[in-house]
Motif scaffolding. Structure first.
Motif, PDB file in Angstrom:
ATOM      1  N   LEU A 311       0.578  -1.307   0.073  1.00 51.41           N
ATOM      2  CA  LEU A 311       0.136   0.080  -0.066  1.00 51.41           C
ATOM      3  C   LEU A 311       1.022   1.101   0.028  1.00 51.41           C
ATOM      4  O   LEU A 311       0.550   2.261  -0.738  1.00 51.41           O
ATOM      5  CB  LEU A 311      -0.905   0.121   1.266  1.00 51.41           C
ATOM      6  N   LYS A 315       0.921   4.113  -2.918  1.00 51.70           N
ATOM      7  CA  LYS A 315       0.707   5.590  -2.549  1.00 51.70           C
ATOM      8  C   LYS A 315       1.974   6.292  -3.042  1.00 51.70           C
ATOM      9  O   LYS A 315       1.732   7.403  -3.504  1.00 51.70           O
ATOM     10  CB  LYS A 315       0.512   5.767  -1.243  1.00 51.70           C
ATOM     11  N   ASP A 318       1.678   6.599  -6.858  1.00 50.21           N
ATOM     12  CA  ASP A 318       0.542   7.129  -7.545  1.00 50.21           C
ATOM     13  C   ASP A 318       0.752   8.522  -7.975  1.00 50.21           C
ATOM     14  O   ASP A 318       0.945   9.481  -7.167  1.00 50.21           O
ATOM     15  CB  ASP A 318      -0.645   6.915  -6.465  1.00 50.21           C
TER      16      ASP A 318
END
Length: 321
Positions: A311, A315, A318
């Motif tokens: 995760l 992030k 992204d």
């Protein structure tokens, strides 16, 4: 469909014709498409549930139990907390050391491997390079080697009387044979070198595929504008390879946190379990000590670690606003 038939009937009645009958029965086209989609998805979904989600649920139930596999019991019956296996992990010095060792491999090996893979992909993507196919095959070939086979090869190379010591002695770099796999620091170093050798070519293939999707005219335009190789890499190549970097990073993190073969085949976790990874320790707990509940609890901790690190990687990578 019925609305179209009503409009057509109204027109025919005005012209003196006969109205049409709505012979359409059952589902319309949209519902048929949805049903067909579910039919195609059903076999794969059922298999994923049976082979993945059900074992995960069963492992979680087992992580709350203790005892042998044939006689598992919930811990409240013994007067202990139902999460005893989870609390015991953090007081288990061997397991906490295996976490440290695994993250040591992760922090050192993954960045070096990904940087090497990207540089090799950049070099082997050059149109002017001859025998590109041969060089690509040579770099990727270690990945095609069996995990057990390459571990045994490295174990032979770094043996006390192995080839590495012979070469270093002839070069005069060492005065006596080094026990590579019998010392903690050198044994960990051998495992890191083995991981880099084994998986760099695998990641290179993904970077090479990403580079080949970049239009060559972009580099030609940058060259005309006076950009050097370093500027071209940071301003064009790296941003366009961002999805590939994120994907290879997640796969490398996932693989390293589940590292087992190298620890088992190269060093057997030694010396004194100082090179043992989390997966190796879970294997010992389950199949040597028969503590299946405790092994299941440790497995869920690895699952949580992989999810959190993946995760974070997503992030960071992204680029959406």
């Amino acid at each position: 469909m019925s609305k179209d038939i009503e409009e057509t009937n109204s027109y025919l009645l005005l012209k003196g014709g006969f109205p049409l009958k709505n012979t359409k029965k059952g589902m319309n086209v949209q519902k048929k498409q949805q049903a067909a989609g579910w039919i195609f998805l059903a076999p794969a979904s059922i298999m994923i549930f049976i082979m993945s989600f059900y074992p995960m649920f069963h492992a979680f139930i087992m992580s709350l139990q203790t005892g042998s596999l044939a006689n598992m019991k919930f811990l409240p019956e013994t007067g202990k907390s139902i999460f005893f296996n989870y609390t015991w992990m953090f007081s288990d010095k061997v397991f906490t050391r295996s976490i440290f060792v695994t993250f040591l491999y992760l922090i050192i090996e993954v960045p070096i491997m990904l940087v090497l893979a990207m540089l090799l992909a950049q070099i082997l993507n050059n149109r002017d390079l001859r025998c590109r196919g041969l060089f690509r095959t040579m770099v990727f070939l270690p990945c095609a080697t069996s995990l057990v086979s390459y571990s045994l090869i490295f174990k032979s190379l770094f043996a006390t009387n192995g080839l590495i010591n012979d070469v270093l002695l002839k070069l005069g770099w060492i005065s006596s044979n080094i026990n590579w796999l019998g010392t903690t620091s050198t044994a960990r170093g051998v495992i890191i070198v083995a991981l880099i050798w084994r998986w760099t070519g695998y990641n290179m293939v993904f970077f090479l595929a990403g580079l080949q999707n970049i239009e060559y005219s972009v580099y030609e335009a940058a060259k005309i504008d006076g950009a050097n190789g370093w500027q071209t890499f940071w301003k064009i190549t790296a941003p366009l390879l961002k999805p590939t970097i994120v994907m290879t990073g997640i796969m490398s993190i996932n693989g390293t946190l589940q590292l087992f073969d190298e620890s088992m085949n190269l060093t057997k976790g030694g010396p004194a379990q100082t090179t043992e990874t989390m997966s190796h320790y879970i294997y010992d707990a389950a199949w040597q000590n028969h503590s299946f509940g405790y092994a299941s609890a440790m497995s869920f901790l690895i699952f949580i670690m992989v999810a959190i690190l993946s995760l974070i990687n997503l992030k960071v990578g992204d680029s959406r606003d």
